[in-house]
Design a protein around this motif. Structure first.
Motif, mmCIF file in Angstrom:
data_model
loop_
_atom_site.group_PDB
_atom_site.id
_atom_site.type_symbol
_atom_site.label_atom_id
_atom_site.label_comp_id
_atom_site.label_asym_id
_atom_site.label_seq_id
_atom_site.Cartn_x
_atom_site.Cartn_y
_atom_site.Cartn_z
ATOM 1 N N PRO A 1 -5.968 13.509 -3.456
ATOM 2 C CA PRO A 1 -5.265 13.053 -2.263
ATOM 3 C C PRO A 1 -5.671 13.830 -1.011
ATOM 4 C CG PRO A 1 -3.779 14.233 -3.747
ATOM 5 C CD PRO A 1 -5.103 14.190 -4.415
ATOM 6 N N ARG A 2 -5.759 13.102 0.086
ATOM 7 C CA ARG A 2 -6.119 13.692 1.375
ATOM 8 C C ARG A 2 -5.115 13.232 2.434
ATOM 9 N NH1 ARG A 2 -8.409 15.956 -1.996
ATOM 10 N NH2 ARG A 2 -10.653 16.049 -2.415
ATOM 11 N N ILE A 3 -4.696 14.172 3.276
ATOM 12 C CA ILE A 3 -3.822 13.864 4.405
ATOM 13 C C ILE A 3 -4.494 14.370 5.668
ATOM 14 C CG2 ILE A 3 -1.547 14.175 5.446
ATOM 15 C CD1 ILE A 3 -0.481 14.858 2.629
ATOM 16 N N ASP B 1 13.645 5.263 9.420
ATOM 17 C CA ASP B 1 13.727 5.595 8.000
ATOM 18 C C ASP B 1 13.515 4.374 7.113
ATOM 19 O OD1 ASP B 1 14.278 8.246 8.608
ATOM 20 O OD2 ASP B 1 16.449 8.005 8.436
ATOM 21 N N ARG B 2 14.170 3.278 7.430
ATOM 22 C CA ARG B 2 14.066 2.080 6.598
ATOM 23 C C ARG B 2 12.661 1.510 6.642
ATOM 24 N NH1 ARG B 2 17.408 -1.913 4.382
ATOM 25 N NH2 ARG B 2 16.026 -3.253 3.141
ATOM 26 N N SER B 3 12.040 1.516 7.818
ATOM 27 C CA SER B 3 10.686 0.995 7.950
ATOM 28 C C SER B 3 9.710 1.787 7.092
ATOM 29 C CB SER B 3 10.247 1.049 9.419
ATOM 30 O OG SER B 3 8.917 0.600 9.573
ATOM 31 N N VAL B 4 9.850 3.106 7.078
ATOM 32 C CA VAL B 4 8.948 3.951 6.305
ATOM 33 C C VAL B 4 9.200 3.781 4.812
ATOM 34 C CG1 VAL B 4 8.306 6.344 5.816
ATOM 35 C CG2 VAL B 4 8.641 5.610 8.180
ATOM 36 N N THR B 5 10.470 3.685 4.424
ATOM 37 C CA THR B 5 10.790 3.440 3.013
ATOM 38 C C THR B 5 10.217 2.111 2.545
ATOM 39 O OG1 THR B 5 12.823 4.747 3.153
ATOM 40 C CG2 THR B 5 12.660 3.161 1.352
ATOM 41 N N TYR C 1 2.555 22.474 5.462
ATOM 42 C CA TYR C 1 2.285 21.576 4.331
ATOM 43 C C TYR C 1 1.153 22.148 3.475
ATOM 44 C CZ TYR C 1 5.240 17.486 5.293
ATOM 45 O OH TYR C 1 6.309 16.625 5.449
ATOM 46 N N ALA C 2 0.119 22.661 4.117
ATOM 47 C CA ALA C 2 -1.001 23.235 3.363
ATOM 48 C C ALA C 2 -0.529 24.393 2.497
ATOM 49 C CB ALA C 2 -2.101 23.696 4.319
ATOM 50 N N THR D 1 4.875 11.294 5.659
ATOM 51 C CA THR D 1 4.245 12.119 4.623
ATOM 52 C C THR D 1 5.162 12.284 3.417
ATOM 53 O OG1 THR D 1 2.958 13.319 6.285
ATOM 54 C CG2 THR D 1 3.207 14.365 4.129
ATOM 55 N N ASN D 2 6.423 12.599 3.650
ATOM 56 C CA ASN D 2 7.344 12.822 2.536
ATOM 57 C C ASN D 2 7.627 11.538 1.767
ATOM 58 O OD1 ASN D 2 7.418 15.488 3.239
ATOM 59 N ND2 ASN D 2 9.416 15.398 4.237
ATOM 60 N N ALA D 3 7.677 10.413 2.471
ATOM 61 C CA ALA D 3 7.899 9.138 1.792
ATOM 62 C C ALA D 3 6.703 8.745 0.931
ATOM 63 C CB ALA D 3 8.189 8.043 2.811
ATOM 64 N N MET D 4 5.498 9.086 1.392
ATOM 65 C CA MET D 4 4.281 8.704 0.679
ATOM 66 C C MET D 4 3.848 9.735 -0.355
ATOM 67 S SD MET D 4 3.496 5.749 1.840
ATOM 68 C CE MET D 4 4.110 4.745 3.202
ATOM 69 N N LEU D 5 4.476 10.893 -0.358
ATOM 70 C CA LEU D 5 4.036 11.974 -1.238
ATOM 71 C C LEU D 5 4.058 11.618 -2.731
ATOM 72 C CD1 LEU D 5 2.906 14.796 -1.180
ATOM 73 C CD2 LEU D 5 5.238 15.697 -1.116
#
Length: 246
Positions: free
Chosen positions: A140-142, A65-69, A183-184, A127-131
């Protein structure tokens, strides 16, 4: 704000992930290279820059979690937005015997948990952290890195050779495909396009360099989906030949 598009590729220090980063860099994207190993990360960034790409390192463990944040905070400082997210990081888990097979009757459940944590929960986490950053992009593209072994249709067709049983790895790709669909559905009516990409059987360290395709070939579908025009497909599963059945 710069008009140069910005991308993040997870697991991009080598193999298919590296070639996705290289391909996007060659198209003029500024590329964040996500990887856990700092030495390999720095080496990959140096190599990309030497080839002319505008690349920067993003220390990133998708299971933390911390790494992604911290990675999201880095993108906030570096670019203020994100145009493309490629969730490429993944693990297979060890085989249960001497070959490349994972026998479901012999699997250590801790192995299953570890593969799910990286291949599926890690995609949710990143994905949720970068949203919030993705929502600032006009287009935007995922792209989620899946595999044909995640196709339940193909897995249950006796006429199709899908390779050895990989009872920890393959189900995570089926899981990831389902995640992509949801997600779509959530993004319906927005400008966010999200799809799953199958690279084919690519010879990399991931599979002991067993495969008929090169990493460059394996990266092609992900790059195509990362650069889709507005109004392109979403919530689908692709390889080089087109749509793969779920």
């Amino acid at each position: 704000m710069s008009e140069t598009k910005v991308a993040l590729v997870t697991g991009a220090n080598k193999g298919i992930g590296y070639e996705i980063a290289a391909g996007l860099g060659a198209l003029g994207y500024r590329v964040g290279v996500g990887a856990r190993d700092r030495v390999r990360l720095d080496t990959a960034v140096e190599k990309l820059r030497a080839a002319g790409a505008d690349a920067f390192g993003v220390p990133l463990d998708v299971t933390g979690d911390r790494s992604v944040t911290d990675a999201a905070d880095l993108f906030e400082r570096e670019a203020g937005r994100l145009d493309v997210l490629v969730n490429n990081a993944g693990i297979s888990g060890p085989p249960t015997g001497s070959g490349w097979e994972q026998d479901p009757t012999l699997l250590d459940l801790d192995v299953v948990r570890a593969v799910v944590e990286t291949n599926v929960i890690g995609v949710f986490r990143v994905t949720n952290a970068m949203l919030p950053l993705l929502r600032r992009s006009p287009s935007p593209r995922i792209v989620n890195a899946s595999s044909s072994v995640g196709s339940l249709t193909w897995q249950t067709d006796p006429g199709i050779d899908v390779g050895p049983i990989m009872a920890a790895y393959s189900p995570t790709k089926s899981f990831l495909n389902a995640v992509t669909v949801h997600y779509a559905r959530q993004f319906a009516g927005t400008n966010i396009l999200i799809n799953a990409a199958c690279p084919g059987l690519v010879a990399t360290d991931f599979n002991g360099n067993f495969g008929s395709r090169t990493p460059v070939e394996g990266a092609a579908t992900a790059i195509r989906l990362a650069t889709l025009p507005d109004g392109g497909p979403t919530g689908s599963f692709f390889n080089d030949d087109g749509v793969i059945p779920w």
